[in-house]
Design a protein around this motif. Structure first.
Motif, short mmCIF file in Angstrom:
data_model
loop_
_atom_site.label_atom_id
_atom_site.label_comp_id
_atom_site.label_asym_id
_atom_site.label_seq_id
_atom_site.Cartn_x
_atom_site.Cartn_y
_atom_site.Cartn_z
N ILE A 34 43.24 42.11 28.78
CA ILE A 34 44.64 42.44 28.56
C ILE A 34 45.30 42.78 29.89
O ILE A 34 44.74 43.52 30.71
N GLY A 35 46.46 42.21 30.09
CA GLY A 35 47.20 42.48 31.31
C GLY A 35 48.57 43.05 31.00
O GLY A 35 49.15 42.80 29.94
N TRP A 36 49.05 43.87 31.92
CA TRP A 36 50.44 44.33 31.89
C TRP A 36 51.17 43.65 33.04
O TRP A 36 50.66 43.61 34.18
N PHE A 37 52.35 43.16 32.72
CA PHE A 37 53.18 42.48 33.70
C PHE A 37 54.57 43.10 33.65
O PHE A 37 54.93 43.76 32.68
N ARG A 38 55.36 42.85 34.67
CA ARG A 38 56.74 43.32 34.65
C ARG A 38 57.63 42.30 35.34
O ARG A 38 57.18 41.54 36.19
N GLN A 39 58.88 42.32 34.92
CA GLN A 39 59.86 41.42 35.51
C GLN A 39 61.18 42.16 35.66
O GLN A 39 61.76 42.60 34.66
N SER A 52 39.41 44.70 31.36
CA SER A 52 38.45 43.80 30.71
C SER A 52 38.28 44.18 29.25
O SER A 52 38.73 45.24 28.80
N SER A 53 37.61 43.32 28.51
CA SER A 53 37.43 43.55 27.08
C SER A 53 36.67 44.85 26.80
O SER A 53 36.96 45.54 25.82
N SER A 54 35.73 45.19 27.66
CA SER A 54 34.95 46.41 27.47
C SER A 54 35.69 47.65 27.94
O SER A 54 35.34 48.77 27.57
N GLY A 55 36.67 47.43 28.80
CA GLY A 55 37.39 48.56 29.39
C GLY A 55 36.79 49.04 30.69
O GLY A 55 37.38 49.90 31.36
N ARG A 56 35.66 48.47 31.07
CA ARG A 56 34.98 48.95 32.28
C ARG A 56 35.54 48.34 33.55
O ARG A 56 35.36 48.89 34.63
N GLY A 57 36.23 47.21 33.42
CA GLY A 57 36.82 46.56 34.59
C GLY A 57 38.33 46.66 34.58
O GLY A 57 38.97 46.26 33.61
N THR A 58 38.89 47.20 35.64
CA THR A 58 40.35 47.32 35.73
C THR A 58 40.84 46.82 37.08
O THR A 58 40.10 46.87 38.08
N ASN A 59 42.06 46.34 37.11
CA ASN A 59 42.70 45.91 38.34
C ASN A 59 44.12 46.45 38.36
O ASN A 59 44.75 46.61 37.31
N TYR A 60 44.60 46.70 39.58
CA TYR A 60 45.96 47.20 39.74
C TYR A 60 46.64 46.52 40.91
O TYR A 60 46.01 46.23 41.94
N ALA A 61 47.93 46.30 40.76
CA ALA A 61 48.72 45.85 41.90
C ALA A 61 48.78 46.99 42.91
O ALA A 61 48.78 48.17 42.55
N ASP A 62 48.86 46.63 44.18
CA ASP A 62 48.90 47.66 45.24
C ASP A 62 50.06 48.62 45.04
O ASP A 62 49.96 49.80 45.35
N SER A 63 51.16 48.10 44.51
CA SER A 63 52.37 48.91 44.37
C SER A 63 52.23 50.02 43.33
O SER A 63 53.05 50.95 43.32
N VAL A 64 51.21 49.93 42.46
CA VAL A 64 51.08 50.95 41.40
C VAL A 64 49.76 51.72 41.47
O VAL A 64 49.55 52.65 40.69
N LYS A 65 48.89 51.35 42.39
CA LYS A 65 47.61 52.04 42.51
C LYS A 65 47.81 53.53 42.74
O LYS A 65 48.64 53.94 43.56
N GLY A 66 47.04 54.32 42.00
CA GLY A 66 47.14 55.77 42.13
C GLY A 66 48.23 56.38 41.27
O GLY A 66 48.29 57.60 41.12
N ARG A 67 49.11 55.56 40.71
CA ARG A 67 50.19 56.06 39.87
C ARG A 67 50.05 55.61 38.42
O ARG A 67 50.43 56.32 37.50
N ALA A 98 47.52 38.84 26.49
CA ALA A 98 46.09 38.69 26.24
C ALA A 98 45.57 37.42 26.89
O ALA A 98 46.17 36.35 26.74
N GLY A 99 44.47 37.55 27.61
CA GLY A 99 43.86 36.43 28.28
C GLY A 99 42.40 36.27 27.89
O GLY A 99 41.85 37.14 27.20
N PRO A 100 41.76 35.21 28.34
CA PRO A 100 40.39 34.92 27.92
C PRO A 100 39.39 36.01 28.31
O PRO A 100 39.55 36.68 29.32
N LEU A 101 38.34 36.13 27.51
CA LEU A 101 37.25 37.03 27.81
C LEU A 101 36.71 36.73 29.20
O LEU A 101 36.49 35.57 29.55
N GLY A 102 36.52 37.77 30.01
CA GLY A 102 35.98 37.59 31.34
C GLY A 102 37.01 37.35 32.42
O GLY A 102 36.68 37.33 33.62
N LEU A 103 38.25 37.18 32.05
CA LEU A 103 39.32 36.95 33.04
C LEU A 103 39.50 38.19 33.91
O LEU A 103 39.56 39.30 33.40
N VAL A 104 39.59 37.98 35.23
CA VAL A 104 39.85 39.10 36.13
C VAL A 104 41.14 38.90 36.90
O VAL A 104 41.50 39.72 37.72
#
Length: 124
Positions: A34-39, A52-67, A98-104
């Motif tokens: 699952i991804g969050w996007f903004r426009q 990620s599907s398990s919740g163990r893998g997360t990614n953040y844009a640099d502009s929102v990291k830490g917030r 929502a994107g495919p399982l395993g998508l990073v």
């Protein structure tokens, strides 16, 4: 019918917080990244965060990291985006997808199902 519905947007002052929710119906989120996007007006849609599907893998844009913090509750078929220390430049329509399982990736083109969006406005 596959559907994603976002909620939790609104008007908040700079430095404030909001929590966005993304609820799925018609399918289970367990097998999707699952991804969050903004426009923002006049700008391209950008990836904010993904989980990620398990919740163990997360990614953040640099502009929102830490917030911002992304999390998911598969039992409730819901993904959350907790946003703190909001800035005027965070103003945008926020979408979950929502994107495919395993998508990073946080590339919008890789995501298959989209919600209608929720408006977040950060202004004094």
């Amino acid at each position: 019918q596959l559907q994603l519905v976002e909620s939790g947007g609104g008007l908040v002052q700079p430095g404030g917080s909001l929590r966005l929710s993304c609820v799925a119906s018609g399918f289970t989120l367990d097998y999707y990244t699952i991804g969050w996007f903004r426009q923002a007006p006049g700008k391209e849609r950008e990836g904010v965060s993904s989980i990620s599907s398990s919740g163990r893998g997360t990614n953040y844009a640099d502009s929102v990291k830490g917030r911002f913090t992304i999390s998911r509750d598969n039992a409730e078929n819901t993904v959350f985006l907790q946003m703190h220390s909001l800035k005027p430049e965070d103003t945008a329509v926020y979408y979950c997808a929502a994107g495919p399982l395993g998508l990073v990736s946080m590339s919008a083109s890789r995501y298959n199902y989209w919600g209608q969006g929720t408006q977040v406005t950060v202004s004094s």
